[in-house]
Design a protein around this motif. Structure first.
Motif, PDB file in Angstrom:
ATOM      1  N   GLY A  53       0.954  -1.272   0.307  1.00 51.29           N
ATOM      2  CA  GLY A  53       0.010  -0.619   0.064  1.00 51.29           C
ATOM      3  C   GLY A  53       1.324   1.409   0.087  1.00 51.29           C
ATOM      4  O   GLY A  53       0.025   2.179  -0.452  1.00 51.29           O
ATOM      5  N   SER A  54       2.147   0.927   0.356  1.00 55.36           N
ATOM      6  CA  SER A  54       3.255   2.610   0.500  1.00 55.36           C
ATOM      7  C   SER A  54       4.112   2.224  -0.778  1.00 55.36           C
ATOM      8  O   SER A  54       4.035   4.387  -1.287  1.00 55.36           O
ATOM      9  CB  SER A  54       4.227   1.889   1.631  1.00 55.36           C
ATOM     10  N   GLY A  55       4.492   1.609  -1.244  1.00 57.42           N
ATOM     11  CA  GLY A  55       4.709   2.113  -3.115  1.00 57.42           C
ATOM     12  C   GLY A  55       6.529   1.600  -2.483  1.00 57.42           C
ATOM     13  O   GLY A  55       7.346   1.541  -3.220  1.00 57.42           O
ATOM     14  N   ASN A  56       6.865   1.872  -1.108  1.00 55.63           N
ATOM     15  CA  ASN A  56       8.907   2.189  -1.298  1.00 55.63           C
ATOM     16  C   ASN A  56       8.652   0.988   0.490  1.00 55.63           C
ATOM     17  O   ASN A  56       8.167   1.166   1.757  1.00 55.63           O
ATOM     18  CB  ASN A  56       9.268   3.692  -0.720  1.00 55.63           C
ATOM     19  N   GLU A  57      10.164   0.315  -0.387  1.00 58.20           N
ATOM     20  CA  GLU A  57      10.627  -0.273   1.552  1.00 58.20           C
ATOM     21  C   GLU A  57      11.941  -0.036   1.603  1.00 58.20           C
ATOM     22  O   GLU A  57      12.763   0.186   0.457  1.00 58.20           O
ATOM     23  CB  GLU A  57       9.979  -1.594   1.066  1.00 58.20           C
ATOM     24  N   ILE A  58      12.205   0.164   2.693  1.00 56.12           N
ATOM     25  CA  ILE A  58      14.497   0.462   3.586  1.00 56.12           C
ATOM     26  C   ILE A  58      14.604  -0.854   4.155  1.00 56.12           C
ATOM     27  O   ILE A  58      13.196  -1.728   4.984  1.00 56.12           O
ATOM     28  CB  ILE A  58      14.168   1.234   3.593  1.00 56.12           C
ATOM     29  N   SER A  59      15.496  -2.210   3.703  1.00 53.32           N
ATOM     30  CA  SER A  59      15.659  -3.068   4.409  1.00 53.32           C
ATOM     31  C   SER A  59      17.120  -2.967   4.605  1.00 53.32           C
ATOM     32  O   SER A  59      17.904  -2.810   4.726  1.00 53.32           O
ATOM     33  CB  SER A  59      14.669  -4.448   4.251  1.00 53.32           C
ATOM     34  N   HIS A  98      11.170  -0.320  -4.119  1.00 52.27           N
ATOM     35  CA  HIS A  98       9.562   0.040  -4.802  1.00 52.27           C
ATOM     36  C   HIS A  98       8.800  -1.093  -5.596  1.00 52.27           C
ATOM     37  O   HIS A  98       9.491  -1.823  -6.720  1.00 52.27           O
ATOM     38  CB  HIS A  98      10.350   0.878  -6.123  1.00 52.27           C
ATOM     39  N   TYR A  99       7.955  -0.684  -4.467  1.00 48.82           N
ATOM     40  CA  TYR A  99       6.321  -1.848  -5.496  1.00 48.82           C
ATOM     41  C   TYR A  99       6.166  -1.140  -6.122  1.00 48.82           C
ATOM     42  O   TYR A  99       5.398  -0.593  -6.801  1.00 48.82           O
ATOM     43  CB  TYR A  99       5.424  -1.884  -4.486  1.00 48.82           C
ATOM     44  N   VAL A 100       6.271  -2.448  -7.990  1.00 47.26           N
ATOM     45  CA  VAL A 100       5.424  -2.253  -9.024  1.00 47.26           C
ATOM     46  C   VAL A 100       4.222  -2.900  -9.148  1.00 47.26           C
ATOM     47  O   VAL A 100       4.169  -4.771  -8.638  1.00 47.26           O
ATOM     48  CB  VAL A 100       6.761  -2.920 -10.420  1.00 47.26           C
ATOM     49  N   ALA A 108       0.783  -5.127  -7.029  1.00 44.70           N
ATOM     50  CA  ALA A 108       1.625  -4.287  -6.701  1.00 44.70           C
ATOM     51  C   ALA A 108       3.022  -5.751  -6.102  1.00 44.70           C
ATOM     52  O   ALA A 108       2.736  -5.967  -4.427  1.00 44.70           O
ATOM     53  CB  ALA A 108       2.164  -3.236  -6.147  1.00 44.70           C
ATOM     54  N   ILE A 109       2.813  -6.864  -6.862  1.00 43.42           N
ATOM     55  CA  ILE A 109       3.382  -7.892  -6.823  1.00 43.42           C
ATOM     56  C   ILE A 109       4.621  -7.899  -7.050  1.00 43.42           C
ATOM     57  O   ILE A 109       5.708  -8.584  -6.692  1.00 43.42           O
ATOM     58  CB  ILE A 109       2.642  -9.356  -7.075  1.00 43.42           C
ATOM     59  N   LEU A 110       5.471  -6.901  -7.639  1.00 49.15           N
ATOM     60  CA  LEU A 110       7.026  -6.708  -8.295  1.00 49.15           C
ATOM     61  C   LEU A 110       7.183  -5.992  -7.341  1.00 49.15           C
ATOM     62  O   LEU A 110       7.015  -4.548  -7.055  1.00 49.15           O
ATOM     63  CB  LEU A 110       6.988  -6.463  -9.479  1.00 49.15           C
ATOM     64  N   ARG A 111       8.589  -6.246  -6.981  1.00 56.90           N
ATOM     65  CA  ARG A 111       9.880  -5.309  -6.110  1.00 56.90           C
ATOM     66  C   ARG A 111      11.025  -4.373  -6.559  1.00 56.90           C
ATOM     67  O   ARG A 111      11.320  -5.548  -7.359  1.00 56.90           O
ATOM     68  CB  ARG A 111      10.026  -5.278  -4.904  1.00 56.90           C
ATOM     69  N   ILE A 112      11.010  -3.723  -7.310  1.00 63.12           N
ATOM     70  CA  ILE A 112      12.380  -3.487  -8.053  1.00 63.12           C
ATOM     71  C   ILE A 112      13.832  -2.554  -7.289  1.00 63.12           C
ATOM     72  O   ILE A 112      12.524  -1.786  -6.491  1.00 63.12           O
ATOM     73  CB  ILE A 112      12.332  -2.966  -9.415  1.00 63.12           C
ATOM     74  N   GLY A 113      15.375  -2.599  -7.063  1.00 63.98           N
ATOM     75  CA  GLY A 113      15.506  -1.702  -6.598  1.00 63.98           C
ATOM     76  C   GLY A 113      16.883  -1.578  -6.091  1.00 63.98           C
ATOM     77  O   GLY A 113      17.285  -2.870  -7.282  1.00 63.98           O
ATOM     78  N   ILE A 114      17.378  -1.795  -5.412  1.00 57.83           N
ATOM     79  CA  ILE A 114      19.177  -1.713  -5.713  1.00 57.83           C
ATOM     80  C   ILE A 114      19.263  -1.683  -4.106  1.00 57.83           C
ATOM     81  O   ILE A 114      18.827  -2.366  -3.048  1.00 57.83           O
ATOM     82  CB  ILE A 114      19.779   0.336  -5.875  1.00 57.83           C
TER      83      ILE A 114
END
Length: 230
Positions: A53-59, A98-100, A108-114
């Motif tokens: 629901g938020s669109g972004n994630e850091i871990s 980032h949820y795509v 939004a079941i795909l996550r793309i990031g670095i």
């Protein structure tokens, strides 16, 4: 055994249920295109966990055990170094996702990031009968990250495929008392790195989750950490 880990990851995708749990919410509370909307309903649908629901994630995460250290120890032991002992504190990393929304669904079941990770492997060996020296291997990895959710449950659990590829800025340093390291070093590192694995994620509350990943790549077999969605 190591070559079988990617196969185990793929089998896990089929063993676990490949479905997505969704819940209905009023249109006034969620009208984003990624929500699955019925043509004859005043409700839209979103996944049953908080991250989408938020669109972004850091871990942040920690990786272990190190198969890279074992490879280094085996290589230098067979090459002639005496009394080789390996030391490592594991792998430490940070990730942004980032949820795509894929083309075949509005969820939004795909996550793309670095992904950035750091590890240091050290080999202690007897250079002479009275001198003990070290070889330090430092890896700073910058990876492109892709993860695809294979299932989501109402209880906050989610499973995903983890795929990564990027650069390994590998450094090798000799630490000893001699003016020159006389041992012929034939070790050739790879400066391209990758990961193929499977992960499980648990959301105790909407914006915070814990995760564990297993597979092959980036020098370790498993990773565990915490993520924050915003």
């Amino acid at each position: 055994m190591r070559k079988l880990i990617p196969l185990f990851s793929i089998v896990g995708i089929w063993v676990l249920p490949s479905c997505y749990c969704s819940k209905a919410i009023p249109l006034s509370e969620g009208s984003h295109p990624k929500f699955l909307q019925s043509a004859h309903s005043t409700f839209v649908r979103e996944l049953c966990f908080g991250g989408n629901g938020s669109g972004n994630e850091i871990s942040a995460y920690y990786g272990f055990p190190s198969y890279q250290l074992k490879d280094l120890s085996d290589h230098y032991s067979s090459a002639g170094l005496i009394n080789v002992q390996g030391l490592t504190k594991g792998l430490f990393g940070f990730r942004y996702n980032h949820y795509v929304t894929p083309l075949f669904t509005r969820l939004a079941i795909l996550r793309i990031g670095i992904d950035y990770s750091h590890s240091k492997q050290s080999l202690c060996f007897d250079e002479t009968s009275s001198i003990q020296s070290h070889l330090n291997f430092i890896s700073n990895r910058f990876m492109l990250n892709t993860s695809f959710y294979t299932f989501v449950t109402r209880k906050g659990f989610a499973g995903y495929i983890q795929l990564q590829g990027g650069a390994n800025f590998f450094q090798k340093r000799y630490d000893g008392t001699t003016s020159a390291f006389t041992f012929t070093d034939s070790y050739a590192p790879s400066y391209f790195d990758y990961q193929l694995g499977y992960g499980l994620q648990y959301f105790p509350i909407q914006q915070i989750s814990f995760f564990a990943e297993g597979g092959f790549g980036t020098g370790v077999y498993a990773k565990t950490g915490i993520a924050f969605s915003f």
